[in-house]
Motif scaffolding. Structure first.
Motif, short mmCIF file in Angstrom:
data_model
loop_
_atom_site.label_atom_id
_atom_site.label_comp_id
_atom_site.label_asym_id
_atom_site.label_seq_id
_atom_site.Cartn_x
_atom_site.Cartn_y
_atom_site.Cartn_z
N LYS A 195 0.83 -1.22 0.00
CA LYS A 195 0.00 0.00 0.00
C LYS A 195 0.85 1.26 0.00
O LYS A 195 0.54 2.22 -0.70
N SER A 196 1.94 1.28 0.80
CA SER A 196 2.77 2.49 0.85
C SER A 196 3.46 2.75 -0.49
O SER A 196 3.69 3.90 -0.86
N ALA A 197 3.77 1.70 -1.24
CA ALA A 197 4.36 1.88 -2.57
C ALA A 197 3.31 2.47 -3.53
O ALA A 197 3.62 3.36 -4.32
N GLN A 198 2.07 1.98 -3.43
CA GLN A 198 1.00 2.51 -4.26
C GLN A 198 0.77 4.00 -3.95
O GLN A 198 0.60 4.82 -4.86
N THR A 199 0.79 4.34 -2.66
CA THR A 199 0.60 5.73 -2.24
C THR A 199 1.73 6.60 -2.76
O THR A 199 1.51 7.72 -3.23
N PHE A 200 2.97 6.10 -2.68
CA PHE A 200 4.14 6.82 -3.18
C PHE A 200 3.98 7.14 -4.67
O PHE A 200 4.21 8.27 -5.10
N LEU A 201 3.60 6.14 -5.44
CA LEU A 201 3.44 6.35 -6.89
C LEU A 201 2.35 7.37 -7.18
O LEU A 201 2.52 8.23 -8.05
N THR A 202 1.25 7.30 -6.47
CA THR A 202 0.14 8.25 -6.68
C THR A 202 0.57 9.67 -6.32
O THR A 202 0.23 10.62 -7.02
#
Length: 156
Positions: free
Chosen positions: A33-40
């Motif tokens: 989830k934190s990787a997805q948030t970073f990309l967004t």
């Protein structure tokens, strides 16, 4: 005949090792989830072209290629490990520690950071002119331990 068999075996071994050590393709939704948030947050409007999960030395690692040409590597917990900007761009300013950003602006005024990676004790940055720097978070030169010693084990 022996040469043909040797060549075939070498080709099979190479093919096998490439498949074993290559990352496993995954969907963007399979990233932490934190990787997805970073990309967004830092690459808004950019889409994931390819995402792979692979076994690293310290657990799973994720490699993400974006349609813009940027590349981001993540650790198992979703923290970024390395960010390479797309050609002609710089890495997002929000991920660069303030002291390092100030150091670059002061000492390399016409350059931008095109690659940044977290290393033990600091960061390694590459500038748009190809200069590579190893710095601590407070922008001091990063010194590396030499001699192959790890941890508190005595040299033999």
């Amino acid at each position: 005949m022996k040469r043909t068999i040797t060549m075939v075996l070498a080709a099979l071994a190479t093919s096998f090792s490439v498949n074993v050590f290559a990352g496993t393709p995954i969907k963007q939704s399979d990233l932490p989830k934190s990787a997805q948030t970073f990309l967004t947050k830092y690459f808004p409007g950019d889409n994931v072209r390819k995402a792979e999960k692979e076994q690293g030395r310290r657990g799973n690692e994720y490699e993400v290629d974006l349609t813009s040409g940027a590349e981001v590597d993540f650790r198992d917990n979703g923290d970024w490990k390395e960010v390479k900007a797309a050609r002609g761009h710089s890495v997002p300013a929000g991920i660069i520690p303030a002291a390092i950003a100030k150091f670059i602006t002061t000492n390399f005024p016409e350059q931008s950071i095109v690659e940044i990676s977290r290393k033990r004790g600091g960061y390694e940055v590459e500038l748009s002119n190809g200069t590579e720097l190893k710095l601590t978070e407070d922008a001091k030169p990063l010194t590396e331990q030499r001699g192959g010693q790890r941890g508190n084990r005595p040299n033999r």
